[in-house]
Scaffold this motif. Sequence first.
Motif, PDB file in Angstrom:
ATOM      1  N   ARG A 159       0.722  -0.883   0.056  1.00 49.52           N
ATOM      2  CA  ARG A 159      -0.292   0.008  -0.468  1.00 49.52           C
ATOM      3  C   ARG A 159       0.947   1.094   0.170  1.00 49.52           C
ATOM      4  O   ARG A 159       0.196   2.493   0.049  1.00 49.52           O
ATOM      5  N   GLY A 160       2.207   1.081   0.074  1.00 47.35           N
ATOM      6  CA  GLY A 160       3.062   1.911  -0.016  1.00 47.35           C
ATOM      7  C   GLY A 160       3.684   3.220   1.188  1.00 47.35           C
ATOM      8  O   GLY A 160       3.956   3.814   0.869  1.00 47.35           O
ATOM      9  N   LEU A 161       3.954   2.013   2.146  1.00 47.75           N
ATOM     10  CA  LEU A 161       3.939   2.401   3.650  1.00 47.75           C
ATOM     11  C   LEU A 161       5.662   1.279   3.427  1.00 47.75           C
ATOM     12  O   LEU A 161       5.421   0.094   3.658  1.00 47.75           O
ATOM     13  N   LEU A 162       6.840   1.237   3.698  1.00 45.27           N
ATOM     14  CA  LEU A 162       7.894   1.087   4.138  1.00 45.27           C
ATOM     15  C   LEU A 162       8.801   0.913   5.855  1.00 45.27           C
ATOM     16  O   LEU A 162       7.847   1.817   6.287  1.00 45.27           O
ATOM     17  N   LEU A 163       8.217  -0.405   5.961  1.00 45.78           N
ATOM     18  CA  LEU A 163       8.360  -0.815   7.196  1.00 45.78           C
ATOM     19  C   LEU A 163       9.105  -2.077   7.883  1.00 45.78           C
ATOM     20  O   LEU A 163       9.350  -3.279   7.143  1.00 45.78           O
ATOM     21  N   VAL A 164       9.881  -2.096   8.762  1.00 43.89           N
ATOM     22  CA  VAL A 164      10.742  -3.454   9.492  1.00 43.89           C
ATOM     23  C   VAL A 164      10.313  -4.215  10.871  1.00 43.89           C
ATOM     24  O   VAL A 164       9.337  -2.944  11.672  1.00 43.89           O
ATOM     25  N   GLY A 165      10.652  -5.554  11.054  1.00 41.16           N
ATOM     26  CA  GLY A 165      10.447  -5.832  12.237  1.00 41.16           C
ATOM     27  C   GLY A 165      11.127  -5.613  13.373  1.00 41.16           C
ATOM     28  O   GLY A 165      12.561  -4.592  12.707  1.00 41.16           O
TER      29      GLY A 165
END
Length: 446
Positions: free
Chosen positions: A403-409
């Motif tokens: 959806r266009g959001l860059l996240l990591v864990g």
Amino acid sequence: MKYPLIKVTPPGPEARKVLEKDARYLMQSFKRWYPLVVKKAEGFLVEDVDGNIYIDFNSGLVVVNVGHRHPMVVEAIKKQLNLFLHYSITDFAYEVAADLAERLVHITPGTHPKKVFFGNSGAEAIEAALKVSRGHFRGARPYIIAFAGSFHGRTLGALSLTSSKPVQRKGFAPLVPCVIHTPYPYCYRCPFKQEYPDCGLWCVDYIREWILEKYVPPDEVAAIVFEPIAGEGGYVVPPPEFFPKLRRLADEYEILLVDDEVQAGFGRTGKWFAIEHWGIVPDLIAMAKGIAAGLPLGALVGRADVMDLPAGSHASTFGGNPISCAAAIAVIEAIEKEKLLDNARRLGELALKRLRELQSELEVIGDVRGLGLMIGVELVKDRESKEPAQNLLKEVLLECFKRGLLLVGAGKSVVRIAPPLTITEEALNKGLDILEEVLRSKACTQ
């Protein structure tokens, strides 16, 4: 520019070509959360090779604190490119490295005399801290205490301190000897099964009563190495009394405190260095990541009387590269000029408030914690058992990417929120909108 903008469901055709080549020629010893292939980045936005535009909530793994290609950083790099690219600080001197060292001395906690050592990365800064700590005592104190759940790097010395995931250590024994691990103050999942504040900070007393009084003589311990906020371990924020109590314990036995600010430093938490939130002054501070906006640079800053290794005992050919040093000076100037510490605090408070409101609605959010723009959202299967929702984390990160959001864990099931400090309130809210929509949709299916 409209953002986020998904033109083709990622990974698109161009991305798949690169990923195929990547898989063929690169050793796949790293872990990737989703198939992003970067073409361009500017400020808080990232464009992939298929023209998709993403909001960056991980800052290139918490590196570009002043945003991608900050104009002041780019200009500083160009200026240094026209002078010289390399001339090893190990054997010779140059002005830009001395200037950066002076600035680092001024922005790090404490007014005491300090010295600086330059390397190329966070792991090198930690390796330097290990050698300085042991070398300062001329071998009389071989032991190092580190915290379980911590991450300090993957080179052999740094890896000996790292303990956030077994895969990081598996197959590499024997590691550097004389490293003792003690539980990190992870109050949401207390290793001692106690409740803060009734615990009385037993995690510090444990070091005294079970390590120093029963196992390792305190006069053989050189240093205690810690992260002010456990990064890879889950963005865990210790309680306010923890570090002052640890400082008192270290002072009692003349043990050095080594602060690993590789991820939490350079304004990430709304202060230059995260340890400032606890009001203590470490003896040594390791830093990298955000220091040079993406160029390779690490540094160890410490008490001048401790940074006393003899000539020839430690060096780095590429450490303190002039282009990296020029970029780092520009980073410091940009943070000061644009008041990015204030922005990190203000937007961090906004994000925490919004996420905690969402937590009150969604059972899958077990904990929300953080300082400034270093925020962790811990996902659980249910709040009673607190069982980590590892599969849910993977699904959330992948769907946010699409959806266009860059996240990591981080940790076992923590969403890591660490956008550039230059991000606008509008962009932050757009990113949080996407995260909220995904969490709500996934929570309904759990």
